[in-house]
Motif scaffolding. Sequence first.
Motif, PDB file in Angstrom:
ATOM      1  N   ALA A 135       0.804  -1.392   0.083  1.00 62.11           N
ATOM      2  CA  ALA A 135      -0.022  -0.007   0.166  1.00 62.11           C
ATOM      3  C   ALA A 135       0.754   1.097  -0.042  1.00 62.11           C
ATOM      4  N   ALA A 136       1.922   1.288   0.755  1.00 67.25           N
ATOM      5  CA  ALA A 136       2.693   2.429   0.907  1.00 67.25           C
ATOM      6  C   ALA A 136       3.167   2.942  -0.512  1.00 67.25           C
ATOM      7  N   PRO A 137       3.923   2.222  -1.518  1.00 66.13           N
ATOM      8  CA  PRO A 137       4.283   2.618  -2.871  1.00 66.13           C
ATOM      9  C   PRO A 137       2.897   2.996  -3.530  1.00 66.13           C
ATOM     10  N   GLU A 138       1.842   2.244  -3.371  1.00 72.57           N
ATOM     11  CA  GLU A 138       0.661   2.717  -4.148  1.00 72.57           C
ATOM     12  C   GLU A 138       0.262   4.109  -3.724  1.00 72.57           C
ATOM     13  N   MET A 139      -0.068   4.375  -2.530  1.00 71.78           N
ATOM     14  CA  MET A 139      -0.451   5.510  -1.951  1.00 71.78           C
ATOM     15  C   MET A 139       0.872   6.699  -2.553  1.00 71.78           C
ATOM     16  N   GLY A 148       2.150  15.678 -10.642  1.00 70.06           N
ATOM     17  CA  GLY A 148       2.288  15.773 -11.930  1.00 70.06           C
ATOM     18  C   GLY A 148       3.689  15.129 -12.507  1.00 70.06           C
ATOM     19  N   ASP A 149       4.487  14.217 -11.439  1.00 73.78           N
ATOM     20  CA  ASP A 149       5.534  13.449 -11.638  1.00 73.78           C
ATOM     21  C   ASP A 149       5.309  12.005 -12.082  1.00 73.78           C
ATOM     22  N   MET A 150       4.791  12.258 -13.323  1.00 74.23           N
ATOM     23  CA  MET A 150       4.156  10.977 -13.754  1.00 74.23           C
ATOM     24  C   MET A 150       5.134   9.601 -14.018  1.00 74.23           C
ATOM     25  N   GLY A 151       6.388  10.005 -14.317  1.00 75.78           N
ATOM     26  CA  GLY A 151       7.464   8.915 -14.611  1.00 75.78           C
ATOM     27  C   GLY A 151       7.748   8.004 -13.166  1.00 75.78           C
ATOM     28  N   GLU A 152       7.748   8.786 -12.249  1.00 76.07           N
ATOM     29  CA  GLU A 152       8.019   8.204 -10.853  1.00 76.07           C
ATOM     30  C   GLU A 152       6.721   7.539 -10.299  1.00 76.07           C
ATOM     31  N   ALA A 153       5.532   8.223 -10.716  1.00 75.15           N
ATOM     32  CA  ALA A 153       4.180   7.585  -9.991  1.00 75.15           C
ATOM     33  C   ALA A 153       4.155   6.365 -10.810  1.00 75.15           C
ATOM     34  N   ARG A 154       4.314   6.184 -12.133  1.00 70.64           N
ATOM     35  CA  ARG A 154       4.130   4.859 -12.739  1.00 70.64           C
ATOM     36  C   ARG A 154       5.274   3.801 -12.404  1.00 70.64           C
ATOM     37  N   ARG A 155       6.454   4.394 -11.887  1.00 71.78           N
ATOM     38  CA  ARG A 155       7.260   3.558 -11.315  1.00 71.78           C
ATOM     39  C   ARG A 155       7.013   2.928 -10.309  1.00 71.78           C
ATOM     40  N   TRP A 156       6.543   3.760  -9.333  1.00 69.69           N
ATOM     41  CA  TRP A 156       5.915   3.195  -8.048  1.00 69.69           C
ATOM     42  C   TRP A 156       4.929   2.535  -7.863  1.00 69.69           C
ATOM     43  N   LEU A 157       3.957   2.623  -8.915  1.00 70.42           N
ATOM     44  CA  LEU A 157       2.937   2.151  -9.051  1.00 70.42           C
ATOM     45  C   LEU A 157       2.996   0.360  -9.573  1.00 70.42           C
ATOM     46  N   GLU A 158       4.118   0.166 -10.642  1.00 70.09           N
ATOM     47  CA  GLU A 158       4.559  -1.002 -10.716  1.00 70.09           C
ATOM     48  C   GLU A 158       5.096  -1.741  -9.527  1.00 70.09           C
ATOM     49  N   VAL A 159       5.899  -0.771  -8.700  1.00 72.87           N
ATOM     50  CA  VAL A 159       6.355  -1.694  -7.321  1.00 72.87           C
ATOM     51  C   VAL A 159       5.659  -2.183  -6.582  1.00 72.87           C
ATOM     52  N   HIS A 161       2.371  -3.240  -7.461  1.00 71.99           N
ATOM     53  CA  HIS A 161       1.831  -4.234  -8.265  1.00 71.99           C
ATOM     54  C   HIS A 161       2.714  -5.639  -7.908  1.00 71.99           C
ATOM     55  N   ARG A 162       4.040  -5.389  -7.945  1.00 69.59           N
ATOM     56  CA  ARG A 162       4.782  -6.566  -7.791  1.00 69.59           C
ATOM     57  C   ARG A 162       4.819  -6.972  -6.382  1.00 69.59           C
ATOM     58  N   ARG A 163       4.398  -6.022  -5.289  1.00 65.80           N
ATOM     59  CA  ARG A 163       4.269  -6.326  -3.878  1.00 65.80           C
ATOM     60  C   ARG A 163       3.106  -7.033  -3.324  1.00 65.80           C
ATOM     61  N   ARG A 164       2.161  -6.745  -4.281  1.00 68.88           N
ATOM     62  CA  ARG A 164       0.574  -6.936  -3.773  1.00 68.88           C
ATOM     63  C   ARG A 164       0.524  -8.387  -3.999  1.00 68.88           C
ATOM     64  N   ARG A 165      -0.040  -9.072  -2.931  1.00 66.84           N
ATOM     65  CA  ARG A 165      -0.287 -10.263  -2.704  1.00 66.84           C
ATOM     66  C   ARG A 165      -1.426 -10.965  -3.740  1.00 66.84           C
ATOM     67  N   PRO A 166      -1.351 -12.080  -4.193  1.00 70.43           N
ATOM     68  CA  PRO A 166      -2.413 -12.448  -5.281  1.00 70.43           C
ATOM     69  C   PRO A 166      -3.684 -12.710  -4.708  1.00 70.43           C
ATOM     70  N   LEU A 173      -6.234   3.600  -5.872  1.00 65.01           N
ATOM     71  CA  LEU A 173      -6.150   5.216  -6.117  1.00 65.01           C
ATOM     72  C   LEU A 173      -5.128   5.759  -6.906  1.00 65.01           C
ATOM     73  N   GLY A 174      -3.800   5.378  -6.619  1.00 62.54           N
ATOM     74  CA  GLY A 174      -2.746   5.828  -7.526  1.00 62.54           C
ATOM     75  C   GLY A 174      -2.849   5.572  -8.827  1.00 62.54           C
ATOM     76  N   GLU A 175      -3.610   4.392  -9.490  1.00 61.38           N
ATOM     77  CA  GLU A 175      -3.648   3.944 -10.720  1.00 61.38           C
ATOM     78  C   GLU A 175      -4.678   4.923 -11.380  1.00 61.38           C
ATOM     79  N   VAL A 176      -6.006   5.156 -10.529  1.00 59.83           N
ATOM     80  CA  VAL A 176      -6.886   5.830 -11.161  1.00 59.83           C
ATOM     81  C   VAL A 176      -6.397   7.337 -11.198  1.00 59.83           C
ATOM     82  N   LEU A 177      -5.713   8.031 -10.354  1.00 59.52           N
ATOM     83  CA  LEU A 177      -5.099   9.156 -10.497  1.00 59.52           C
ATOM     84  C   LEU A 177      -4.163   9.379 -11.790  1.00 59.52           C
ATOM     85  N   ILE A 178      -3.257   8.189 -11.767  1.00 56.50           N
ATOM     86  CA  ILE A 178      -2.430   8.364 -12.993  1.00 56.50           C
ATOM     87  C   ILE A 178      -3.240   8.318 -14.388  1.00 56.50           C
ATOM     88  N   LEU A 179      -4.242   7.534 -14.323  1.00 62.61           N
ATOM     89  CA  LEU A 179      -5.115   7.385 -15.672  1.00 62.61           C
ATOM     90  C   LEU A 179      -5.751   8.669 -15.808  1.00 62.61           C
TER      91      LEU A 179
END
Length: 268
Positions: A135-139, A148-159, A161-166, A173-179
């Motif tokens: 949750a921390a990297p997603e928030m 407006g730092d979209m490159g870093e936002a995308r990078r931490w969103l990917e982190v 996603h990798r950490r999220r349990r199946p 919220l992070g993904e909605v804002l990015i979109l």
Amino acid sequence: MKHPGMAAIIAMATVVVAGVWLMPRPQDGAVGWGEVALLLILFVGLVRYMSWRFQKWEGLLVQGSALLAAGDLGDARRVIEESARYALRAPEQVLTRVHLGCCALFQGGVDTARSELLALSRWWRTKEVPDVYAAAPEMLAACLALQGDMGEARRWLEVAHRRRRPGAANISLGEVLILCREGRYSAAVKLVDDRLDVLAKSQVHVRKLLVVLRTFSLDALAAEGGAAVAGPGDLESIRPGEFSYLGSQWPAMEVFLRARGLGAKEAA
């Protein structure tokens, strides 16, 4: 939440034993019954102290979390800051700090939230709380998107996603804002609509925030010639100025909030 674990008790016992061992004793070096009794008293006292601190922290954090979930951000922050005084172990500190980061973000302190969530996302001890580890990297991505730092936002969103349990059920919220910031309004609306069951169980402020973002996206689609779509909520429950922080570094959002009577000026 778990009671202080065996590792903490062993550490306390080690400190107590070391303290008694270093005490002056008779020349024969024998450990007397008085020293044994002192050892037991100190050990029991430390265990009781640790238990008391844990219970204070847990009670305050539960109270603060309930206030945060209900949207009472000011009182939530005050109670959670109080709980931080009693947090000793890393998991307690992680949970306290992520709650404070959320409070800061939802109160408009995006810079403060970004700093706290970045530190948590990088701290290796955050792994001890798996939900916060994801949750921390997603928030953090949400904070970066707002700035407006979209490159870093995308990078931490990917982190995140990798950490999220199946199989973990959540709405990002992070993904909605990015979109939304990328102008991918249809994808943002779909992401919210596909998680309506999760949205209904979310914190009050998160639920309102996602309604704002969905309505913003629908307005943008309508301006582009798309058809308006009925939503999971409306803006009637949202106070003017409540989400003015969204537009502080996002011109299109600021225009939307003013047009809907939700800007900072309307709140004044």
